[in-house]
Design a protein around this motif. Structure first.
Motif, short mmCIF file in Angstrom:
data_model
loop_
_atom_site.label_atom_id
_atom_site.label_comp_id
_atom_site.label_asym_id
_atom_site.label_seq_id
_atom_site.Cartn_x
_atom_site.Cartn_y
_atom_site.Cartn_z
N LEU A 10 -29.94 -11.79 -18.95
CA LEU A 10 -29.30 -12.43 -17.81
C LEU A 10 -29.03 -11.38 -16.74
CD1 LEU A 10 -26.70 -14.59 -19.76
CD2 LEU A 10 -28.75 -15.43 -18.61
N ARG A 11 -29.36 -11.72 -15.49
CA ARG A 11 -29.03 -10.87 -14.36
C ARG A 11 -28.48 -11.77 -13.26
NH1 ARG A 11 -27.12 -8.41 -10.02
NH2 ARG A 11 -28.06 -6.36 -9.55
N PRO A 12 -27.13 -11.95 -13.22
CA PRO A 12 -26.55 -12.76 -12.14
C PRO A 12 -26.82 -12.14 -10.78
CG PRO A 12 -24.97 -12.38 -13.92
CD PRO A 12 -26.13 -11.47 -14.17
N GLY A 13 -27.07 -12.99 -9.78
CA GLY A 13 -27.22 -12.52 -8.42
C GLY A 13 -28.44 -11.66 -8.16
N PHE A 14 -29.52 -11.90 -8.89
CA PHE A 14 -30.74 -11.11 -8.69
C PHE A 14 -31.34 -11.35 -7.30
CE2 PHE A 14 -35.48 -10.77 -9.62
CZ PHE A 14 -35.52 -9.39 -9.48
N ILE A 15 -31.26 -12.61 -6.82
CA ILE A 15 -31.75 -12.94 -5.48
C ILE A 15 -30.59 -12.85 -4.50
CG2 ILE A 15 -32.79 -14.70 -4.01
CD1 ILE A 15 -34.71 -13.61 -6.06
N THR A 16 -30.73 -12.02 -3.47
CA THR A 16 -29.73 -11.96 -2.41
C THR A 16 -30.15 -12.87 -1.26
OG1 THR A 16 -30.84 -10.06 -1.37
CG2 THR A 16 -29.19 -9.58 -3.06
N ALA A 17 -29.16 -13.34 -0.50
CA ALA A 17 -29.42 -14.34 0.55
C ALA A 17 -30.18 -15.53 -0.02
CB ALA A 17 -30.16 -13.73 1.73
N ALA A 18 -29.69 -16.02 -1.16
CA ALA A 18 -30.39 -17.08 -1.88
C ALA A 18 -30.40 -18.40 -1.13
CB ALA A 18 -29.76 -17.26 -3.28
N ASP A 19 -29.43 -18.63 -0.24
CA ASP A 19 -29.42 -19.87 0.54
C ASP A 19 -30.71 -20.03 1.33
OD1 ASP A 19 -26.87 -20.27 -0.39
OD2 ASP A 19 -25.88 -20.02 1.55
N ASP A 20 -31.10 -18.96 2.01
CA ASP A 20 -32.28 -19.04 2.87
C ASP A 20 -33.57 -19.18 2.05
OD1 ASP A 20 -30.24 -18.30 4.74
OD2 ASP A 20 -31.84 -17.69 6.10
N LEU A 21 -33.62 -18.55 0.88
CA LEU A 21 -34.79 -18.71 0.03
C LEU A 21 -34.89 -20.14 -0.47
CD1 LEU A 21 -37.25 -17.54 -1.34
CD2 LEU A 21 -35.78 -16.77 -3.22
N PHE A 22 -33.77 -20.72 -0.89
CA PHE A 22 -33.78 -22.13 -1.31
C PHE A 22 -34.32 -23.00 -0.19
CE2 PHE A 22 -32.19 -26.36 -1.61
CZ PHE A 22 -32.20 -26.68 -2.96
N ASP A 23 -33.78 -22.83 1.02
CA ASP A 23 -34.20 -23.67 2.15
C ASP A 23 -35.70 -23.50 2.43
OD1 ASP A 23 -31.60 -24.52 2.42
OD2 ASP A 23 -31.14 -23.20 4.11
N ALA A 24 -36.18 -22.27 2.36
CA ALA A 24 -37.59 -22.02 2.64
C ALA A 24 -38.49 -22.70 1.62
CB ALA A 24 -37.86 -20.52 2.67
N LEU A 25 -38.13 -22.60 0.34
CA LEU A 25 -38.95 -23.22 -0.71
C LEU A 25 -38.87 -24.74 -0.66
CD1 LEU A 25 -38.21 -20.85 -3.74
CD2 LEU A 25 -40.17 -20.80 -2.17
N ALA A 26 -37.67 -25.25 -0.45
CA ALA A 26 -37.51 -26.72 -0.40
C ALA A 26 -38.37 -27.31 0.71
CB ALA A 26 -36.05 -27.08 -0.20
N GLY A 27 -38.49 -26.58 1.83
CA GLY A 27 -39.20 -27.13 2.97
C GLY A 27 -40.68 -26.83 3.04
N SER A 28 -41.15 -25.79 2.31
CA SER A 28 -42.54 -25.37 2.49
C SER A 28 -43.44 -25.58 1.27
CB SER A 28 -42.60 -23.88 2.87
OG SER A 28 -42.12 -23.06 1.80
#
Length: 221
Positions: A38-56
């Protein structure tokens, strides 16, 4: 596609990136030679990555054969085979970091990516071990990046006994290794307490994603 997204409590907007692995990775030994990292918080600025993947990402719904009927897979899916460009550069960076960190572990390197979009708490995946466990006695690894809503990630040993129910959060990394795919099962159960959508990105070795016309493995977890 309209999604309910749980707002981040930790200010994770901005340019997506990676935190380090190394000593920040916590290993839990399971039974029968299985383990999880387990590595909590591996992705930083995860909000923007979620939005990018959800939309593209070209999400699509699939159906699978179950007993004598064909049923809807209760999540949206996308696959990226070995050599295909991933939908965001941070995913390529994450895969490279994982390959460097796990270079000495059996079961790698990670070369493919499967993505799942859980639109709400009704989307789920049943108890399973990933496909290579049914085709080969070899150990393998599966690395999962989780983005969006916190969902329970359940594991239980095939041989019986107590299991685990983990809360995998926004930007967290979970890696299953050793004999985990052969000797344990895992699931994302339905929940009435889900506050939004979740995306999981599963990195795997090359295990038959180029199947010569056969049906490919449905991305899970």
């Amino acid at each position: 596609m309209s999604l309910v997204v749980q707002p981040s409590l930790f200010g994770t907007s901005g340019q997506p990136g990676l935190a380090g692995l190394g000593d920040a990775v916590e290993r839990r030994e399971l039974s029968d030679g299985a383990w999880i990292d387990l590595r909590p918080g591996f992705i930083t600025a995860a909000d923007d990555l979620f939005d990018a993947l959800a939309g593209s990402v070209p999400w699509h719904e699939e159906r699978m054969r179950m007993y004598d009927s064909t049923v809807r897979v209760p999540r949206l899916l996308a696959r990226y085979r070995q050599g295909e460009s991933l939908p965001h550069p941070v995913l390529g960076e994450a895969r490279s970091a994982l390959n460097a960190h796990y270079a000495d572990e059996a079961g790698g390197p990670f070369v493919t990516a499967g993505l799942c979009l859980y639109r709400d708490g009704n989307d789920s995946v049943a108890w399973h071990g990933d496909r290579i466990a049914r085709e080969s006695p070899a150990d393998t690894m599966v690395a999962i990046l989780s983005l969006g809503a916190v969902r329970p990630f359940a594991l239980r040993p095939k041989s019986g006994g107590p299991g685990l129910r983990l809360q995998i959060g926004h930007g967290d990394l979970l890696v299953m290794g050793g004999s985990c795919q052969r000797t344990w099962l895992h699931a994302i159960p339905k929940t009435a307490r889900c506050l939004g959508a979740r995306i999981s990105v599963q990195f795997r070795p090359q295990w038959g994603n180029d199947l010569g016309g056969r049906t490919a493995e449905v991305p899970r977890a």
